[in-house]
Design a protein around this motif. Structure first.
Motif, PDB file in Angstrom:
ATOM      1  N   THR A   1     116.212  -6.664 -55.051  1.00 32.39           N
ATOM      2  CA  THR A   1     115.622  -5.866 -53.964  1.00 32.39           C
ATOM      3  C   THR A   1     114.350  -6.530 -53.434  1.00 32.39           C
ATOM      4  O   THR A   1     114.105  -6.557 -52.218  1.00 32.39           O
ATOM      5  N   GLU A   2     113.570  -7.062 -54.342  1.00 31.09           N
ATOM      6  CA  GLU A   2     112.318  -7.717 -53.917  1.00 31.09           C
ATOM      7  C   GLU A   2     112.608  -8.880 -52.976  1.00 31.09           C
ATOM      8  O   GLU A   2     111.954  -9.021 -51.941  1.00 31.09           O
ATOM      9  N   ARG A   3     113.559  -9.731 -53.359  1.00 29.21           N
ATOM     10  CA  ARG A   3     113.865 -10.881 -52.506  1.00 29.21           C
ATOM     11  C   ARG A   3     114.410 -10.431 -51.152  1.00 29.21           C
ATOM     12  O   ARG A   3     114.069 -10.996 -50.106  1.00 29.21           O
ATOM     13  N   LEU A   4     115.225  -9.391 -51.180  1.00 27.38           N
ATOM     14  CA  LEU A   4     115.834  -8.945 -49.938  1.00 27.38           C
ATOM     15  C   LEU A   4     114.782  -8.330 -49.008  1.00 27.38           C
ATOM     16  O   LEU A   4     114.744  -8.612 -47.798  1.00 27.38           O
TER      17      LEU A   4
ATOM     18  N   LEU B   1     111.788   1.974 -61.590  1.00 28.72           N
ATOM     19  CA  LEU B   1     111.198   0.652 -61.328  1.00 28.72           C
ATOM     20  C   LEU B   1     110.912   0.467 -59.844  1.00 28.72           C
ATOM     21  O   LEU B   1     109.869  -0.082 -59.462  1.00 28.72           O
ATOM     22  N   LEU B   2     111.841   0.935 -59.005  1.00 30.90           N
ATOM     23  CA  LEU B   2     111.640   0.776 -57.561  1.00 30.90           C
ATOM     24  C   LEU B   2     110.448   1.604 -57.095  1.00 30.90           C
ATOM     25  O   LEU B   2     109.624   1.144 -56.305  1.00 30.90           O
ATOM     26  N   ARG B   3     110.337   2.824 -57.625  1.00 32.74           N
ATOM     27  CA  ARG B   3     109.205   3.685 -57.251  1.00 32.74           C
ATOM     28  C   ARG B   3     107.871   3.074 -57.685  1.00 32.74           C
ATOM     29  O   ARG B   3     106.871   3.161 -56.980  1.00 32.74           O
TER      30      ARG B   3
ATOM     31  N   VAL C   1     113.252   0.808 -49.241  1.00 31.85           N
ATOM     32  CA  VAL C   1     111.918   0.251 -49.460  1.00 31.85           C
ATOM     33  C   VAL C   1     111.500  -0.568 -48.239  1.00 31.85           C
ATOM     34  O   VAL C   1     112.341  -1.064 -47.497  1.00 31.85           O
ATOM     35  N   GLY C   2     110.219  -0.679 -48.055  1.00 32.40           N
ATOM     36  CA  GLY C   2     109.715  -1.445 -46.916  1.00 32.40           C
ATOM     37  C   GLY C   2     109.803  -0.636 -45.633  1.00 32.40           C
ATOM     38  O   GLY C   2     109.977   0.585 -45.653  1.00 32.40           O
ATOM     39  N   THR C   3     109.685  -1.311 -44.514  1.00 34.55           N
ATOM     40  CA  THR C   3     109.603  -0.642 -43.216  1.00 34.55           C
ATOM     41  C   THR C   3     110.858  -0.922 -42.404  1.00 34.55           C
ATOM     42  O   THR C   3     111.043  -2.024 -41.887  1.00 34.55           O
ATOM     43  N   PRO C   4     111.707   0.057 -42.280  1.00 34.76           N
ATOM     44  CA  PRO C   4     112.922  -0.170 -41.496  1.00 34.76           C
ATOM     45  C   PRO C   4     112.598  -0.237 -40.011  1.00 34.76           C
ATOM     46  O   PRO C   4     111.498   0.147 -39.586  1.00 34.76           O
TER      47      PRO C   4
ATOM     48  N   PRO D   1     118.550  -2.579 -64.405  1.00 45.14           N
ATOM     49  CA  PRO D   1     117.434  -2.147 -63.542  1.00 45.14           C
ATOM     50  C   PRO D   1     116.544  -3.322 -63.158  1.00 45.14           C
ATOM     51  O   PRO D   1     116.094  -3.418 -62.009  1.00 45.14           O
ATOM     52  N   GLU D   2     116.352  -4.245 -64.078  1.00 42.24           N
ATOM     53  CA  GLU D   2     115.474  -5.390 -63.792  1.00 42.24           C
ATOM     54  C   GLU D   2     116.102  -6.273 -62.704  1.00 42.24           C
ATOM     55  O   GLU D   2     115.418  -6.726 -61.780  1.00 42.24           O
ATOM     56  N   ASP D   3     117.385  -6.532 -62.840  1.00 45.54           N
ATOM     57  CA  ASP D   3     118.047  -7.351 -61.818  1.00 45.54           C
ATOM     58  C   ASP D   3     118.034  -6.633 -60.467  1.00 45.54           C
ATOM     59  O   ASP D   3     117.846  -7.264 -59.417  1.00 45.54           O
ATOM     60  N   THR D   4     118.248  -5.332 -60.491  1.00 48.18           N
ATOM     61  CA  THR D   4     118.192  -4.568 -59.242  1.00 48.18           C
ATOM     62  C   THR D   4     116.839  -4.738 -58.570  1.00 48.18           C
ATOM     63  O   THR D   4     116.747  -4.984 -57.356  1.00 48.18           O
TER      64      THR D   4
END
Lengths: 243, 243, 243, 243, 243, 243, 243, 243
Positions: free
Chosen positions: C50-53, C72-74, C91-94, C43-46
């Protein structure tokens, strides 16, 4: 082959039943010592067998250990090295890494394949062989792989770890002359069939020169790589270029 | 949907039994006319059904025809087009190739995959769609593939045909933005499982955007490609940029 | 293709090991950005990947996330969009939904197939493509399906999601001319073989023009649909009918 | 990697269609030249491609050739070497056998496995590598195997060929330290599943250090063995102990 | 159950060995007489066993006969009825077709499925039950099927014969209340797996009420249908509405 | 068939999304009402759909419900009938059991097969059809089965439920003339393959007249049995011997 | 065979439903008493059935019991013998071990195979037959096995238990003349396919004279071994050399 | 075990290559002599190996011989005994049938299973053991089987040969106490999977005490039966009741 040359060390449980006959002559006979395959063993038996093996060999590698076995091992050897995702533990002091110009490149197609790559690296460490992981170079983004060909050319063996369709070893094997050992992983779902699809694809590769080990078997790939490295070392020792 | 809109044309044998109900409304309904699937039909029935279909449509495509059926078809239409290895025949006069800027690139991994690629090309011809084969660009020699990326970028669809481990569509799909339809072939042996391994690998590909048809099904890939091309044509006709 | 054109962004963990090489050139190259495949990742790596992406792209799609990764994502993006049953998070704004007359119809055979349909819809949303679900129209009650044919005719692509025997795409494909991408699901038991039966049936369909993606792979179907839509958009931009 | 470095040689048929793009840079790139995989090719195309390859390389290896292709090859090269059971032909003059102390031991479990063993030996011959077959030493009569351990210890690689349950590589690998490449064969029936059972058993072996190639793939095992031998040769050349 | 009630009639070969124990009590016990399963029998034994059975019963049905057995049967009974494609022969005089308002509708998805449909029809004929084939109504052209629903509603049983994805029984079963016996056929290729895919799909159907017999087993479907018809006949005889 | 004749009742969730289109015309069309297949649905959706169905029909059958869905159903209908092991619940008031001389005998090979037998019995109850279980009569102790043949002869249908090698239906079908519907179960291990072996064995039975449903599918067997019983009832109603 | 000779003892639950028909004549008929197969039974039913069986026979063997069933059994028979890993319990007082010179040697390839070996030993104990385990003698370290051949020669039957590639029975069977019953185990992963690979390999063994039971079926192997021992005992009783 | 004790006899071809190492010590070591497995051997090699073996042993058994090998054998030994359907030949003079009260009953489910039964009988003849076939007693007509139980009770071993669902061994094993060796056959089609279904069903039998050999392996069943008979003979020789 006599029993004197290849003795077996019995490990008994509290009731006097034989749990294991440790094959302590295997390193001399086969070039790599016995490891403890923990699947299907009780955590207590895993610990007992590991203790006897480490006692004899100075170190011992445990594969496929569950959480409870891992807990017991950690309690007994607080400084063990482990790859928890892979259920792998290395207790005691393995041999120093050889300094003879040979090492292994471990290519992992995706981040999710890293635990299997780490299993290979730690197994090689237990055999005194150096290794470098080249992570996340799957064929969906080929430029990442093409940028690292020199890493593969410099190694004595490439261990190529991939799940899903498992195309990575085919592509690497078509680009470099190094021996390629392919490790299919269970990363994937559906048509992936728990890794069988990657395994079958690697076996049926259009790129000759690949040989394949079992799904998620980073351990077996490392032992096979060690035999390849030992072949060169044997010849060089005969020629006096290695001590 | 009424039967009047989608009529079926009965073909009876000499005993008055219904052999087939030709779905002559399929082209209007689905964008591609019915073809004759010859597997499991007698050569005589295949000929009879093909004659009725060609009569109605001006041309007819026959797939999976055996040697004897092919002989009967050739005797009846001496100028048919055929892909004998694929058991494919195109009788009568298909529509002219459309001149609207859309065509299909058919990539074949190895020379042995060419019959399936030809099946796709001839099916497209029967639908008035142009196609170009890019042969022998399997991933074991990646430079052959990298040299042809522009062929794939210029096409509306790439049909990627491959046997063995079937890695070709994954690699193409990771390099270009064109829709990729993957066709596994029965070329290979052993772990290849008659094409299942290539098929499963394509379905489990790490490269998203691939969709897959049945083993050796160049026909189905061509019909799927035609629907993709028709989608753009429909929009352009609505906009008046196509007649 | 050079590395400059298709750069990879390394994500390292606390020990300096490379976890991922984000393929940030993929959107330009292939028409859809990289997503995070969470299966087999911690989960931490995910979260880290995700943050970098998301940082680079403004948004990121995560597939096959487990409960802990989802938590974690929530926590990190309280306003993420998610399809919890499918382990999907956006996550973020598509990008905004395109307003160019093209959209996707997502047909789901049964209520139990809805999570896979939602995975397709949310993936399309992340790519700026609109979609409408037509739910519970399995072939056991054919009138429900026949009542909705216009929905399928109006779309640029039909994604047909079905478990059990997976007959839905065959029937739709025989009724309309729209491209049909079939998604087998793991809904079923026994002879269903975890979705393999539906998948094999779709591949062996008597209705030509269907192409198939992996079991439960709503994500892959959406990316394939996007490529089809992009093909028309590319031509229309060339003609000046799209900006 | 540029196309200049790894050129492809096109072979066209009478109609000007490209049949093959010969990967004539493969030997320099990968250490072994391209071979002709005849399965699925017409005998005429097989001959044409072999001629071009032999012209370029001085010799060419053809695998999986049928009776008719074999007949054409024999007519063209009356002095070719062949292993008819294996569909293998070696035309032209292969490189001389290297005299550097490395060779391969090819163990065959039963007499029926000999054609696959011969395929490996002839492939090695085409690469200038010596090999010796140790025939009919299956595990049902273990003394036959135990008498030949020195043959396996003296080799750089053991290729272990076995059908039925495929236990031979496990047993050899537990007795010597040499790298072991296992080749399952299609010899057997019923539960043997055309060689799949032997293949799966070899992959799941309790003896670590084995790697596996496809069923009946003596060719692939030989190429993998050559890479192992080349690894030692490369190091020795660097050290000046080989020219 | 005593042997007197269910006697077995031994058929010996020229050497006095027992070839068969004909279960001549089966019709009384089970409602349908024994048939001769010719697969794996020599043509001569097939003939000998058929003769004894026809002698006892007045007629005999032979299934899975090869070309040579068929030739011997034709020579012995020049007026036999046969379905040559299905390897089926009916010798002697079967019972007259019952005139009790019950019959079977045999739906065949494609023309290639007709031999299996004919096997069912001829087996029913051997049991004195009438049947009508509704041919070529596969789901790819649904209007052909929808036009024939009254045929299915008027029958006591629908036998639905289909290859490829085998969707026909699901669709029929969702449209009418008649018992549906599904017969998968070996018509198809690749992912069709010789009929397994159709068989598995029928078993996993979303339309409840379907039951399934073996691939290509028109014979078994007919016997199952006869039992259903006999159930109603038994009740009506009890009520005096049937003689 | 028009939508008016076979209306579908939409069930929406709180967000206005369509969860289900209840096929409320199915009973009239097919002889058995729609049931709720709970696998893959949220417990809340299962409850909502069941409520709408019970409202319309007076009762509703839920299959494959998990523990939480079962809890919600019990809370809503405290007096529901359930077969907890089978995940089956019957809510509301089903039709009274018909008193027309037809009923089903449900044979269960072992005690472990009882939950599937109970699923069949409760489904039949929901359709107003009586049933009797004959438990633990597997072929390992044949006398238990031979003592109960009259139970099978008196029934209109035998549903034969068996795991392991699944021989029970073959043996029953060879002893009585009643229609036999075979239900393989997932009871067994290893070579049993989760019920596939029993299923395949039943399909390949040497006893003709058996038809087969999916593994553990007591529900489907019951609906198929109901169609057989309805066939006789329809004829008798036409003759005036049933009201 | 009459019911009087082979009576069945019904066990009913609280609702009066028949749970089981205990085959209490099996020991006289088949040489070994019925055992309780607990998989798929509720713990309460398992207990009830075991109680009735132990009451009748003086002892009872329970196989495949889960944790809760085991807890109930332990509470009822505090001194039961159990092999917890194998889900095996032996309650009551089994017959004394026969003192007639026959016993079974149980060979276990690895420590992880011991639970299955123990299942065989305890089943034999319940039948009054002695057994000795020879543990951890897998073929990866052949000297351990070669040192124990006299153990196998002295026994009336060898039960050879092995997971992974399952080569142990092949090797033993090639070295001694004793009957060998092979038991594949589920120990292994990946290509091991849950024990199927070992099972198939044992069936396809090159060493004739092996027969095979289901995966992990120590119980079945023991009953088969008992029949072999009983064959000799029967002859010796006839000759008066056994009482 | 020394090579002196278990010598191997080399058979070379005209080129001096070793074709086979005949395990001429096998009879003394394992109780049954080596046989010639002809599958995969050339007819000439089969003849050469058989000649050497017959020379050494006075007789030789050849299994899986093709038509041409059979022709060569017949030419060399005009009076050989053969089971042509099974590809079996027995040349030379086998030992006389022992007269010690032990023999084998070979049950064959159907006439089509007779070739496999004959393979077992002839193999037993080559070992000096008597056997009787009980033909065509499949479970579809149970009375035929129940009438022959005394045949099975009088034998030392029952070899039960059955194709299709393979239920025969389960039923026999539940009725008598004799050891039962089950032989699945390839007789059947479709879901029969070439005999795998029968094989898996026998392995998963509900009747304990059955052990199983490979599909169509009458030879292996006979050797296993011989070991069982030899066990009793060994004990009786020790007691002086056999010479």
């Amino acid at each position: 082959m006599t029993n004197a040359q290849s003795p077996a060390l019995e490990v008994n449980n509290a009731d006097g039943l034989t749990l294991a006959r440790l094959d302590i002559g295997r390193e001399e006979r086969c070039g790599a010592p016995e490891a403890v395959f923990a699947q299907g063993k009780t955590p207590e038996d895993t610990l007992a067998i590991t203790e006897r093996l480490a006692e004899k060999q100075g170190h011992a590698l445990v594969t496929r250990a569950g959480a409870e076995a891992m807990r017991l091992l950690r309690a007994r050897w607080p400084d063990l090295r482990e790859a928890a995702h892979a259920g792998l533990a290395l207790v005691g002091t393995p041999p120093a890494v050889r300094d003879d110009g040979q090492h292994v490149a471990v290519a992992a197609a995706g981040t999710s394949d890293l635990p299997v790559a780490e299993e290979a690296v730690m197994t090689l460490a237990s055999l005194g062989i150096g290794a470098r992981i080249v992570a996340d170079i799957g064929v969906a983004g080929l430029h990442r792989l093409l940028a690292r060909l020199d890493d593969f050319r410099a190694a004595s063996v490439v261990i190529a770890v991939a799940g899903m369709e498992g195309a990575l070893p085919s592509v690497i094997s078509g680009l470099v002359a190094t021996p390629v050992i392919a490790v299919p992983t269970s990363v994937g779902y559906g048509a992936h069939l728990g890794g069988l699809t990657a395994m079958l694809g690697m076996l049926g590769s259009c790129s000759p020169g690949i040989s394949v080990v079992n799904i998620d078997n980073g351990f077996g790939a490392a032992v096979a790589a060690a035999r390849i490295i030992n072949n060169a070392a044997r010849l060089r020792r005969q020629e006096g270029t290695l001590p």
